[in-house]
Design an enzyme around this catalytic site. Sequence first.
Site, PDB file in Angstrom:
ATOM      1  N   SER A  96       0.856  -1.189   0.000  1.00 34.61           N
ATOM      2  CA  SER A  96       0.000   0.000   0.000  1.00 34.61           C
ATOM      3  C   SER A  96       0.888   1.233   0.000  1.00 34.61           C
ATOM      4  CB  SER A  96      -0.861   0.014   1.270  1.00 34.61           C
ATOM      5  OG  SER A  96      -1.502   1.267   1.419  1.00 34.61           O
ATOM      6  N   TYR A 129      -2.236  -0.688  10.446  1.00 35.91           N
ATOM      7  CA  TYR A 129      -2.168  -0.946   9.003  1.00 35.91           C
ATOM      8  C   TYR A 129      -0.824  -0.491   8.435  1.00 35.91           C
ATOM      9  CZ  TYR A 129      -4.088  -0.914   4.156  1.00 35.91           C
ATOM     10  OH  TYR A 129      -4.340  -1.130   2.824  1.00 35.91           O
TER      11      TYR A 129
HETATM   12  N1  LIG Z   1      -8.594  -0.158  -1.623  1.00 37.95           N
HETATM   13  C1  LIG Z   1      -7.508   0.539  -1.443  1.00 37.95           C
HETATM   14  O1  LIG Z   1      -7.518   1.765  -1.608  1.00 37.95           O
HETATM   15  C2  LIG Z   1      -6.218  -0.137  -1.068  1.00 37.95           C
HETATM   16  C3  LIG Z   1      -5.052   0.633  -1.084  1.00 37.95           C
HETATM   17  C4  LIG Z   1      -3.843   0.036  -0.765  1.00 37.95           C
HETATM   18  C5  LIG Z   1      -3.812  -1.300  -0.435  1.00 37.95           C
HETATM   19  N2  LIG Z   1      -4.957  -2.032  -0.413  1.00 37.95           N
HETATM   20  C6  LIG Z   1      -4.838  -3.446  -0.058  1.00 37.95           C
HETATM   21  O2  LIG Z   1      -5.449  -4.235  -1.053  1.00 37.95           O
HETATM   22  C7  LIG Z   1      -5.787  -5.497  -0.499  1.00 37.95           C
HETATM   23  C8  LIG Z   1      -7.197  -5.845  -0.910  1.00 37.95           C
HETATM   24  O3  LIG Z   1      -8.092  -4.934  -0.311  1.00 37.95           O
HETATM   25  P1  LIG Z   1      -9.316  -4.304  -1.093  1.00 37.95           P
HETATM   26  O4  LIG Z   1      -9.169  -2.834  -1.044  1.00 37.95           O
HETATM   27  O5  LIG Z   1      -9.527  -4.980  -2.376  1.00 37.95           O
HETATM   28  O6  LIG Z   1     -10.502  -4.629  -0.053  1.00 37.95           O
HETATM   29  P2  LIG Z   1     -11.813  -5.528  -0.172  1.00 37.95           P
HETATM   30  O7  LIG Z   1     -12.410  -5.498   1.198  1.00 37.95           O
HETATM   31  O8  LIG Z   1     -12.660  -5.112  -1.315  1.00 37.95           O
HETATM   32  O9  LIG Z   1     -11.223  -6.983  -0.465  1.00 37.95           O
HETATM   33  C9  LIG Z   1     -10.476  -7.679   0.500  1.00 37.95           C
HETATM   34  C10 LIG Z   1     -10.917  -9.126   0.509  1.00 37.95           C
HETATM   35  O10 LIG Z   1     -10.108  -9.797   1.486  1.00 37.95           O
HETATM   36  C11 LIG Z   1     -10.954 -10.661   2.209  1.00 37.95           C
HETATM   37  N3  LIG Z   1     -10.407 -10.939   3.543  1.00 37.95           N
HETATM   38  C12 LIG Z   1     -10.367 -10.122   4.614  1.00 37.95           C
HETATM   39  N4  LIG Z   1      -9.869 -10.740   5.671  1.00 37.95           N
HETATM   40  C13 LIG Z   1      -9.552 -12.001   5.257  1.00 37.95           C
HETATM   41  C14 LIG Z   1      -9.005 -13.133   5.897  1.00 37.95           C
HETATM   42  N5  LIG Z   1      -8.692 -13.115   7.194  1.00 37.95           N
HETATM   43  N6  LIG Z   1      -8.819 -14.262   5.163  1.00 37.95           N
HETATM   44  C15 LIG Z   1      -9.175 -14.304   3.865  1.00 37.95           C
HETATM   45  N7  LIG Z   1      -9.714 -13.273   3.209  1.00 37.95           N
HETATM   46  C16 LIG Z   1      -9.900 -12.124   3.902  1.00 37.95           C
HETATM   47  C17 LIG Z   1     -12.286  -9.938   2.300  1.00 37.95           C
HETATM   48  O11 LIG Z   1     -13.357 -10.835   2.574  1.00 37.95           O
HETATM   49  C18 LIG Z   1     -12.380  -9.309   0.923  1.00 37.95           C
HETATM   50  O12 LIG Z   1     -13.053 -10.141   0.013  1.00 37.95           O
HETATM   51  C19 LIG Z   1      -5.585  -5.368   1.002  1.00 37.95           C
HETATM   52  O13 LIG Z   1      -4.357  -5.961   1.365  1.00 37.95           O
HETATM   53  C20 LIG Z   1      -5.513  -3.874   1.214  1.00 37.95           C
HETATM   54  O14 LIG Z   1      -4.766  -3.537   2.345  1.00 37.95           O
HETATM   55  C21 LIG Z   1      -6.161  -1.483  -0.710  1.00 37.95           C
END
Ligand SMILES: NC(=O)c1ccc[n+]([C@@H]2O[C@H](COP(=O)([O-])OP(=O)(O)OC[C@H]3O[C@@H](n4cnc5c(N)ncnc54)[C@H](O)[C@@H]3O)[C@@H](O)[C@H]2O)c1
Length: 276
Positions: free
Chosen positions: A164, A178
Site C-alpha cells: 500500500s 495498518y
Molecule cells: N482499496 C484501497 O484503496 C487499497 C489501497 C492500498 C492497499 N490495499 C490493499 O489491497 C488489499 C485488498 O483490499 P481491497 O481494497 O480490495 O478490499 P476488499 O475489502 O474489497 O477486499 C479484500 C478481501 O479480502 C478478504 N479478507 C479479509 N480478511 C480475510 C481473511 N482473514 N482471510 C481471507 N480473506 C480475507 C475480504 O473478505 C475481501 O473479500 C488489502 O491488502 C488492502 O490492504 C487497498
Amino acid sequence: MKILDLFGVDGYGVVVTGGASGIGLGYAEALASNGARVTLLDVDAERIDKETKRLSGEGFDIRGEVVDVTDHAALDAAIDDAARTYGKLDVVFANAGIDPGVGFVGDWVGEQRPRIAKGAIENYTDERWNRVIDINLNGIFATVRAAVRHMKPRKSGHIIVTSSLASTRVEPAIGAAYMAAKAGVVQFMRTVALEVAAYNITVNAIAPGYIVTNIGGGHAHDPEEQRAVARVIPSHRIGYPEDLYGLALFFASRASDYITGQEVIIDGGYGLGVAD
Ligand SMILES: NC(=O)c1ccc[n+]([C@@H]2O[C@H](COP(=O)([O-])OP(=O)(O)OC[C@H]3O[C@@H](n4cnc5c(N)ncnc54)[C@H](O)[C@@H]3O)[C@@H](O)[C@H]2O)c1
C-alpha cells in the site's frame, strides 16, 4: 517477440487471497480473462460463491474456497488443493487485507485535516492491533510460505504481495496498525525475494493508492468522499481495480522475469504530493 510471448498467462495456475472482492477480484479477472486458471481464496463465503459463479458464467476457469488467512493450516491445505488441481502453481497473489478503521492518528479524510483526539494510542487495544497484524502481515507471510513450497521444487514462479501507499506514508484515515503491517510486508517481500531468486521465483509488491473497493466497510463508494479524494490526487481521479490489471499481468508474466524485490506504487501520483 510478440506481446503474448511476454505477457501471456494462458494455462497458468493462479491463487489469489482476498480474491472475492476489490483488488484481489481485479487480479483474478485480469488473469482469468487471459486464459489463466484461478483459485479465489477468501473468508467471505457469500462473495466467493457469487463471484465464482459469475466468472465461471463468463467462461473463465475459476474455483473458489473459503479460507481465513489467519488459519495457516487451512491456508496451506487450500493452496495445496489449487496446486494439485492445476498440477503446478505459477502465480500467487498474497493480497487479503483489512482496514481496521481510523485511529490512533486521526479520523477523517478529504478536505478537512485529520482530527487527532479520537482513537489515540492510549486507547488502542491489543485486540485491534493484533487482528490487523494477523491478517495483513502474518497472513501474507503464510501465503508466501505456502507458495514457495510449491514453486521452489519446480524452480519457477511469480509471487505478488499487495502492500500500500501506506507502507511508506502515514495515512490518518486508516488504522495505525495498518501502516506497520504494510511496511512489514514490503521488507518481508524483499527478504523472500533475495532468498528465492536463485530458484527463478520473483517476489514483488503492488502498492495501490486510493482504489474503490469494499475495504473498511466500503466507504470508498461514497460519492462525496470520492470527490474530496479526487481533488487531492494529482491525476484528479480516484482509482479502480481495473487500474491494476496491467501491473498484475506484468508481475505475473515472464515480462517481469528479471525483476524481483520491487514495490511499484500505482496511485495516480497521490504519494507525490499536490501539483495544483
Ligand atoms: N482499496 C484501497 O484503496 C487499497 C489501497 C492500498 C492497499 N490495499 C490493499 O489491497 C488489499 C485488498 O483490499 P481491497 O481494497 O480490495 O478490499 P476488499 O475489502 O474489497 O477486499 C479484500 C478481501 O479480502 C478478504 N479478507 C479479509 N480478511 C480475510 C481473511 N482473514 N482471510 C481471507 N480473506 C480475507 C475480504 O473478505 C475481501 O473479500 C488489502 O491488502 C488492502 O490492504 C487497498
